[in-house]
Design a protein around this motif. Structure first.
Motif, PDB file in Angstrom:
ATOM      1  N   ASN A 177    -115.953 -14.070 -58.134  1.00 38.53           N
ATOM      2  CA  ASN A 177    -117.015 -14.835 -58.783  1.00 38.53           C
ATOM      3  C   ASN A 177    -118.089 -15.282 -57.789  1.00 38.53           C
ATOM      4  OD1 ASN A 177    -118.333 -16.258 -60.872  1.00 38.53           O
ATOM      5  ND2 ASN A 177    -117.270 -18.149 -60.303  1.00 38.53           N
ATOM      6  N   PRO A 178    -118.825 -14.342 -57.187  1.00 37.70           N
ATOM      7  CA  PRO A 178    -119.923 -14.753 -56.293  1.00 37.70           C
ATOM      8  C   PRO A 178    -120.979 -15.519 -57.075  1.00 37.70           C
ATOM      9  CG  PRO A 178    -120.061 -12.408 -56.784  1.00 37.70           C
ATOM     10  CD  PRO A 178    -118.751 -12.874 -57.344  1.00 37.70           C
ATOM     11  N   LYS A 179    -121.505 -16.574 -56.466  1.00 35.68           N
ATOM     12  CA  LYS A 179    -122.419 -17.451 -57.205  1.00 35.68           C
ATOM     13  C   LYS A 179    -123.887 -17.062 -57.029  1.00 35.68           C
ATOM     14  CE  LYS A 179    -119.299 -21.416 -57.050  1.00 35.68           C
ATOM     15  NZ  LYS A 179    -118.167 -20.622 -56.541  1.00 35.68           N
ATOM     16  N   GLU A 180    -124.218 -16.513 -55.858  1.00 39.23           N
ATOM     17  CA  GLU A 180    -125.617 -16.209 -55.577  1.00 39.23           C
ATOM     18  C   GLU A 180    -125.950 -14.776 -55.972  1.00 39.23           C
ATOM     19  OE1 GLU A 180    -127.698 -18.487 -54.587  1.00 39.23           O
ATOM     20  OE2 GLU A 180    -126.109 -20.002 -54.393  1.00 39.23           O
ATOM     21  N   GLU A 181    -127.142 -14.583 -56.541  1.00 39.42           N
ATOM     22  CA  GLU A 181    -127.539 -13.250 -56.989  1.00 39.42           C
ATOM     23  C   GLU A 181    -127.588 -12.247 -55.834  1.00 39.42           C
ATOM     24  OE1 GLU A 181    -127.939 -11.872 -59.954  1.00 39.42           O
ATOM     25  OE2 GLU A 181    -127.178 -13.760 -60.752  1.00 39.42           O
ATOM     26  N   ARG A 182    -128.026 -12.706 -54.659  1.00 39.36           N
ATOM     27  CA  ARG A 182    -128.103 -11.791 -53.519  1.00 39.36           C
ATOM     28  C   ARG A 182    -126.709 -11.324 -53.115  1.00 39.36           C
ATOM     29  NH1 ARG A 182    -128.449  -7.995 -51.181  1.00 39.36           N
ATOM     30  NH2 ARG A 182    -129.358  -7.570 -49.121  1.00 39.36           N
ATOM     31  N   THR A 183    -125.725 -12.219 -53.179  1.00 40.90           N
ATOM     32  CA  THR A 183    -124.345 -11.840 -52.865  1.00 40.90           C
ATOM     33  C   THR A 183    -123.827 -10.830 -53.878  1.00 40.90           C
ATOM     34  OG1 THR A 183    -124.038 -14.133 -52.129  1.00 40.90           O
ATOM     35  CG2 THR A 183    -122.080 -12.745 -52.247  1.00 40.90           C
ATOM     36  N   LYS A 184    -124.096 -11.093 -55.153  1.00 37.32           N
ATOM     37  CA  LYS A 184    -123.658 -10.173 -56.199  1.00 37.32           C
ATOM     38  C   LYS A 184    -124.258  -8.785 -55.989  1.00 37.32           C
ATOM     39  CE  LYS A 184    -123.306 -13.830 -59.696  1.00 37.32           C
ATOM     40  NZ  LYS A 184    -123.874 -14.367 -60.965  1.00 37.32           N
ATOM     41  N   GLN A 185    -125.537  -8.753 -55.655  1.00 35.30           N
ATOM     42  CA  GLN A 185    -126.225  -7.480 -55.447  1.00 35.30           C
ATOM     43  C   GLN A 185    -125.610  -6.711 -54.283  1.00 35.30           C
ATOM     44  OE1 GLN A 185    -130.227  -7.847 -53.969  1.00 35.30           O
ATOM     45  NE2 GLN A 185    -130.861  -5.851 -54.746  1.00 35.30           N
ATOM     46  N   PHE A 186    -125.330  -7.414 -53.186  1.00 32.92           N
ATOM     47  CA  PHE A 186    -124.769  -6.748 -52.009  1.00 32.92           C
ATOM     48  C   PHE A 186    -123.370  -6.219 -52.312  1.00 32.92           C
ATOM     49  CE2 PHE A 186    -122.407  -6.659 -48.019  1.00 32.92           C
ATOM     50  CZ  PHE A 186    -123.250  -5.927 -47.215  1.00 32.92           C
ATOM     51  N   LEU A 187    -122.532  -7.047 -52.911  1.00 30.22           N
ATOM     52  CA  LEU A 187    -121.153  -6.631 -53.190  1.00 30.22           C
ATOM     53  C   LEU A 187    -121.104  -5.484 -54.191  1.00 30.22           C
ATOM     54  CD1 LEU A 187    -119.305 -10.067 -53.333  1.00 30.22           C
ATOM     55  CD2 LEU A 187    -119.163  -8.342 -51.535  1.00 30.22           C
ATOM     56  N   SER A 188    -122.083  -5.393 -55.084  1.00 29.73           N
ATOM     57  CA  SER A 188    -122.101  -4.331 -56.081  1.00 29.73           C
ATOM     58  C   SER A 188    -122.383  -2.968 -55.456  1.00 29.73           C
ATOM     59  CB  SER A 188    -123.150  -4.623 -57.148  1.00 29.73           C
ATOM     60  OG  SER A 188    -124.475  -4.448 -56.634  1.00 29.73           O
ATOM     61  N   GLN A 189    -122.882  -2.965 -54.221  1.00 31.39           N
ATOM     62  CA  GLN A 189    -123.258  -1.719 -53.571  1.00 31.39           C
ATOM     63  C   GLN A 189    -122.239  -1.223 -52.550  1.00 31.39           C
ATOM     64  OE1 GLN A 189    -127.159  -2.356 -51.922  1.00 31.39           O
ATOM     65  NE2 GLN A 189    -128.062  -2.875 -53.904  1.00 31.39           N
ATOM     66  N   ILE A 190    -121.144  -1.966 -52.378  1.00 31.05           N
ATOM     67  CA  ILE A 190    -120.129  -1.542 -51.413  1.00 31.05           C
ATOM     68  C   ILE A 190    -118.778  -1.392 -52.100  1.00 31.05           C
ATOM     69  CG2 ILE A 190    -121.316  -2.685 -49.500  1.00 31.05           C
ATOM     70  CD1 ILE A 190    -119.281  -4.909 -49.662  1.00 31.05           C
ATOM     71  N   LEU A 191    -117.903  -0.620 -51.453  1.00 31.30           N
ATOM     72  CA  LEU A 191    -116.562  -0.409 -51.972  1.00 31.30           C
ATOM     73  C   LEU A 191    -115.627  -1.412 -51.312  1.00 31.30           C
ATOM     74  CD1 LEU A 191    -116.388   3.494 -51.776  1.00 31.30           C
ATOM     75  CD2 LEU A 191    -116.800   2.095 -53.806  1.00 31.30           C
ATOM     76  N   TYR A 192    -114.785  -2.034 -52.123  1.00 30.71           N
ATOM     77  CA  TYR A 192    -113.790  -2.953 -51.560  1.00 30.71           C
ATOM     78  C   TYR A 192    -112.612  -3.051 -52.514  1.00 30.71           C
ATOM     79  CZ  TYR A 192    -116.122  -6.326 -54.657  1.00 30.71           C
ATOM     80  OH  TYR A 192    -116.686  -6.973 -55.725  1.00 30.71           O
TER      81      TYR A 192
END
Length: 254
Positions: free
Chosen positions: A239-254
């Motif tokens: 549950n990332p709260k910041e939009e920039r964090t969400k955007q970054f995590l959506s582009q990487i595999l984990y």
């Protein structure tokens, strides 16, 4: 700008960073960075390239001098003008992306050199410690080899052994696996996992999200010189709260 004398450090904090700024010419590498790392905590710093991660790490042991703000490491005000920075560095081990081994020294020589020069240990004591640590990181048979005869993963394990030989209270890792082939990454991460489980205070700059999930107590997302968000791995991935964090995590595999 140097900080003034600071108040006593809370006993459970190994690192305090407050209002840190750092620029390289017109490039603002760090903008009002604030971070605390508790004793025994594994703090995982991630974010896009050029976001300030390595600069933040290098400021902790004053490989880079911040423009303003303050840093306190193990109770010592790093940014104070009268601080002997070598006293700080003696307690903080750092592992670099490109190993930084001395090519003309054997593995044993790389691990004993600083022990003899800085810790003032005898040759025999330094070699005993070095061999114990090479055993610990899984390459005791490489003691008499030279860096040019090692794989990337082996070089990085030597670098970790060299840092541990100084008995540091804190370990800093700057992209320790980014120069390694995929099959070599696990052997380095396994050593780091062991350190985390033993309670070593660690600040890790990396893109290895699997390590963050398994070992980190806290994740810090740094972008464009600013700390955007920090949270436990479980909460940040879920549950990332910041939009920039969400955007970054959506582009990487984990």
């Amino acid at each position: 700008m140097k900080s003034s004398i600071v108040e006593p450090l809370p006993m459970d904090d190994d690192i305090i960073i407050e209002h840190l700024y750092k620029s390289f010419g017109k490039v603002k590498a760090l903008i009002d960075a604030n971070l605390r790392v508790k004793r025994g905590e594994v703090c995982f710093i991630f974010g896009p390239s050029g976001g300030g991660k390595s600069t933040l790490l290098r400021c902790i042991n004053h490989l880079e001098a911040p423009d303003s703000g303050r840093i306190i490491v193990d109770g010592i005000p790093v940014t104070h003008a009268k601080t002997n920075i070598d006293l700080v560095r003696a307690e903080v081990g750092m592992v670099f992306q490109l190993f930084n081994l001395f090519p003309h020294l054997t593995v044993l020589g790389n691990v004993t050199l600083a022990q003899e020069k800085v810790r003032k240990r005898s040759r025999g004591e330094a070699e005993r410690v070095a061999r114990e640590l090479l055993e610990r990181v899984g390459i005791p048979e490489k003691a008499n080899a030279y860096p040019g005869q090692l794989s990337g993963g082996q070089k990085q394990r030597v670098a970790i052994a060299r840092a541990l030989a100084m008995n540091p209270k804190i370990m800093l890792f700057d992209e320790p696996t980014s120069a390694l082939d995929a099959e070599m990454i696990k052997e380095v991460l396994d050593v780091m996992m062991d350190l985390a489980q033993e309670g070593m205070t660690m600040v890790v700059v990396s893109h290895e999200m699997g390590f963050a999930k398994a070992a980190a107590d806290r994740m810090v997302f740094l972008d464009a010189g600013q700390i955007v968000e920090e949270e436990t791995p479980e909460e940040l991935f879920k549950n990332p709260k910041e939009e920039r964090t969400k955007q970054f995590l959506s582009q990487i595999l984990y």
